[in-house]
Design an enzyme around this catalytic site. Structure first.
Site, PDB file in Angstrom:
ATOM      1  N   ALA A  59       0.874  -1.190   0.000  1.00  0.00           N
ATOM      2  CA  ALA A  59       0.000   0.000   0.000  1.00  0.00           C
ATOM      3  C   ALA A  59       0.906   1.233   0.000  1.00  0.00           C
ATOM      4  O   ALA A  59       0.805   2.120   0.842  1.00  0.00           O
ATOM      5  CB  ALA A  59      -0.971   0.007   1.173  1.00  0.00           C
ATOM      6  N   HIS A  80       7.065   5.622   1.735  1.00  0.00           N
ATOM      7  CA  HIS A  80       7.833   4.461   1.265  1.00  0.00           C
ATOM      8  C   HIS A  80       8.756   4.866   0.110  1.00  0.00           C
ATOM      9  O   HIS A  80       9.912   4.454   0.038  1.00  0.00           O
ATOM     10  CB  HIS A  80       6.902   3.367   0.732  1.00  0.00           C
ATOM     11  CG  HIS A  80       5.970   2.776   1.745  1.00  0.00           C
ATOM     12  ND1 HIS A  80       4.609   2.953   1.675  1.00  0.00           N
ATOM     13  CD2 HIS A  80       6.195   2.004   2.828  1.00  0.00           C
ATOM     14  CE1 HIS A  80       4.032   2.302   2.669  1.00  0.00           C
ATOM     15  NE2 HIS A  80       4.963   1.724   3.395  1.00  0.00           N
ATOM     16  N   GLN A 128       3.505  -9.662  13.238  1.00  0.00           N
ATOM     17  CA  GLN A 128       3.593  -8.406  13.985  1.00  0.00           C
ATOM     18  C   GLN A 128       2.236  -7.788  14.309  1.00  0.00           C
ATOM     19  O   GLN A 128       2.166  -6.717  14.882  1.00  0.00           O
ATOM     20  CB  GLN A 128       4.491  -7.395  13.264  1.00  0.00           C
ATOM     21  CG  GLN A 128       3.894  -6.777  12.023  1.00  0.00           C
ATOM     22  CD  GLN A 128       4.914  -5.922  11.291  1.00  0.00           C
ATOM     23  OE1 GLN A 128       5.886  -6.411  10.737  1.00  0.00           O
ATOM     24  NE2 GLN A 128       4.696  -4.605  11.294  1.00  0.00           N
ATOM     25  N   GLN A 152      11.555   7.201   9.949  1.00  0.00           N
ATOM     26  CA  GLN A 152      11.442   7.776  11.303  1.00  0.00           C
ATOM     27  C   GLN A 152      10.004   7.684  11.808  1.00  0.00           C
ATOM     28  O   GLN A 152       9.764   7.686  13.013  1.00  0.00           O
ATOM     29  CB  GLN A 152      11.874   9.252  11.267  1.00  0.00           C
ATOM     30  CG  GLN A 152      11.872   9.883  12.660  1.00  0.00           C
ATOM     31  CD  GLN A 152      11.855  11.387  12.631  1.00  0.00           C
ATOM     32  OE1 GLN A 152      12.523  11.989  11.804  1.00  0.00           O
ATOM     33  NE2 GLN A 152      11.095  11.999  13.522  1.00  0.00           N
ATOM     34  N   ASP A 177       8.231   5.262  12.176  1.00  0.00           N
ATOM     35  CA  ASP A 177       8.167   4.158  13.141  1.00  0.00           C
ATOM     36  C   ASP A 177       9.481   4.147  13.927  1.00  0.00           C
ATOM     37  O   ASP A 177      10.284   3.210  13.821  1.00  0.00           O
ATOM     38  CB  ASP A 177       7.962   2.835  12.400  1.00  0.00           C
ATOM     39  CG  ASP A 177       6.675   2.837  11.612  1.00  0.00           C
ATOM     40  OD1 ASP A 177       5.623   2.602  12.195  1.00  0.00           O
ATOM     41  OD2 ASP A 177       6.714   3.138  10.394  1.00  0.00           O
ATOM     42  N   SER A 181       0.714   7.280   5.862  1.00  0.00           N
ATOM     43  CA  SER A 181       0.651   5.920   6.407  1.00  0.00           C
ATOM     44  C   SER A 181      -0.301   5.107   5.537  1.00  0.00           C
ATOM     45  O   SER A 181      -1.284   5.659   5.021  1.00  0.00           O
ATOM     46  CB  SER A 181       0.102   5.984   7.841  1.00  0.00           C
ATOM     47  OG  SER A 181      -0.335   4.709   8.250  1.00  0.00           O
ATOM     48  N   SER A 182      -0.010   3.826   5.392  1.00  0.00           N
ATOM     49  CA  SER A 182      -0.913   2.968   4.616  1.00  0.00           C
ATOM     50  C   SER A 182      -2.300   2.971   5.255  1.00  0.00           C
ATOM     51  O   SER A 182      -3.314   2.849   4.574  1.00  0.00           O
ATOM     52  CB  SER A 182      -0.373   1.543   4.564  1.00  0.00           C
ATOM     53  OG  SER A 182       0.929   1.552   4.035  1.00  0.00           O
TER      54      SER A 182
HETATM   55  P1  AMP Z   1       5.184  -0.220   6.455  1.00  0.00           P
HETATM   56  O1  AMP Z   1       4.826  -0.569   5.058  1.00  0.00           O
HETATM   57  O2  AMP Z   1       4.142   0.587   7.170  1.00  0.00           O
HETATM   58  O3  AMP Z   1       5.651  -1.416   7.253  1.00  0.00           O
HETATM   59  O4  AMP Z   1       6.436   0.760   6.359  1.00  0.00           O
HETATM   60  C1  AMP Z   1       7.596   0.373   5.664  1.00  0.00           C
HETATM   61  C2  AMP Z   1       8.664   1.381   5.931  1.00  0.00           C
HETATM   62  O5  AMP Z   1       8.232   2.669   5.484  1.00  0.00           O
HETATM   63  C3  AMP Z   1       9.008   1.532   7.439  1.00  0.00           C
HETATM   64  O6  AMP Z   1      10.395   1.665   7.586  1.00  0.00           O
HETATM   65  C4  AMP Z   1       8.277   2.789   7.808  1.00  0.00           C
HETATM   66  O7  AMP Z   1       8.852   3.472   8.913  1.00  0.00           O
HETATM   67  C5  AMP Z   1       8.426   3.602   6.525  1.00  0.00           C
HETATM   68  N1  AMP Z   1       7.392   4.652   6.466  1.00  0.00           N
HETATM   69  C6  AMP Z   1       6.053   4.497   6.646  1.00  0.00           C
HETATM   70  N2  AMP Z   1       5.443   5.685   6.562  1.00  0.00           N
HETATM   71  C7  AMP Z   1       6.406   6.611   6.342  1.00  0.00           C
HETATM   72  C8  AMP Z   1       6.401   8.027   6.172  1.00  0.00           C
HETATM   73  N3  AMP Z   1       5.287   8.740   6.221  1.00  0.00           N
HETATM   74  N4  AMP Z   1       7.590   8.648   5.964  1.00  0.00           N
HETATM   75  C9  AMP Z   1       8.755   7.934   5.906  1.00  0.00           C
HETATM   76  N5  AMP Z   1       8.815   6.598   6.056  1.00  0.00           N
HETATM   77  C10 AMP Z   1       7.657   5.944   6.284  1.00  0.00           C
END
Ligand code: AMP
Length: 282
Positions: free
Chosen positions: A30, A35, A59, A148, A150, A185-186
């Site tokens: 997503a 990302h 998780q 950052q 997360d 965020s997704s």
């Molecule tokens: P996820 O798909 O939510 O597991 O995120 C994958 C990676 O993308 C993780 O390292 C997150 O911290 C990073 N990420 C998610 N949202 C953001 C954002 N708004 N800005 C920068 N990195 C992000």
């Protein structure tokens, strides 16, 4: 761009790609501009950029959250191709966890997994460590790009890497935000446009807390911040609003000490659980 579905093929493609540096961006798909910013960093700094898309069941402590996690694979692959990604690893659960998800392997995460987010999502960071450790076994030596957004996850993974044999350099990339400050965020896919507009209050409140850190006690800042957030009609509850030392994620007692602090928040709207943070460097 090569898309592989098994770790056997992944290892083959990596070994055929030569000896250049590998940048690895693990995601749950997503994909949004947050990302993509990790991907851009990796492309600039490495010969080969690899992205994984895997919604890691290990998780999720809430099965409902796992069930409704957005999936947009076709769209994700188009974005990755356009951005110049070299390899995409798109596995099934059994390729990552061939012997079912083992909860027997407990990682030493220095207790970082139990604080802030960890107190509200029991087992979450053990599940994150489990999947990242497995993915790194497949990928091998690389630079690992994480957001950052997360930040606790970054600290936990950095600790895990330092205590294992992985030859991996974790790189933290800053949070990408909507124009009103809402962190991308997704899970924002579950929000309506008016809700998204109002939720700019999350970043606004974090920034207010950072600005006032020397003006008020941490207790008052936390109390006032929660009050501000709860005035937003879309916010049902604030799980935590913490002012922590970055290195051990312990609550800050004396803000005048020169160390990096992080202000973290987790809250629930009707449609999604959201987290965000702001860093204060001294
Ligand atoms: P996820 O798909 O939510 O597991 O995120 C994958 C990676 O993308 C993780 O390292 C997150 O911290 C990073 N990420 C998610 N949202 C953001 C954002 N708004 N800005 C920068 N990195 C992000």
């Amino acid at each position: 761009m090569e898309v592989v579905k098994t770790n056997t093929d992944l290892k083959k493609v990596i070994s055929n790609s030569g000896t250049g540096s590998i940048g690895f961006v693990p995601t749950m798909g997503a994909l949004h501009m947050g990302h993509m910013s990790l991907l851009e960093h990796s492309i600039v700094e490495n010969e080969i950029t690899l992205c994984s898309i895997f919604v890691n069941p290990a998780q999720f402590n809430d099965p409902e959250d796992f069930k409704k996690y957005p999936l947009t694979i076709e769209d994700d692959l188009l974005k990755l191709k356009k951005a110049g990604c070299d390899i995409v690893y798109l596995p099934e659960v059994k390729d990552v966890f061939p012997n079912s998800i083992s909860r027997n392997k407990i990682f030493d995460l220095g207790g970082l997994d139990l604080k802030a987010e960890g107190a509200f999502r029991p087992g979450h960071f053990q599940g994150v460590a489990l999947v990242v450790d497995r993915l790194l076994q497949y990928v091998g030596s690389c630079k690992l790009y994480l957001g950052q957004k997360d930040i606790q996850q970054f600290q936990v993974i950095k600790y895990m890497i330092a205590n294992t044999l992985h030859k991996v350099e974790p790189v933290m990339c800053s949070t990408v935000r909507e124009s009103n400050g809402l962190a991308m965020s997704s899970r924002n896919k579950h929000l309506g446009s008016e809700e998204k507009a109002q939720l700019g209050i999350i970043h606004e409140t974090l920034s207010w807390a950072a600005k006032n850190i020397f003006q008020k006690s941490t207790k008052d800042i936390i109390g006032d911040a929660k009050e501000k957030l709860l005035k937003c009609i879309y916010i049902n509850d604030v799980e935590y609003f913490d002012i922590l030392k970055l290195n051990d994620l312990e609550p800050v007692i004396d803000v005048s000490k020169s160390e990096t602090l992080v202000i973290c928040v987790a809250l629930n709207t009707n449609k999604a659980r959201l987290i965000d943070n702001i860093l204060l460097f001294y």
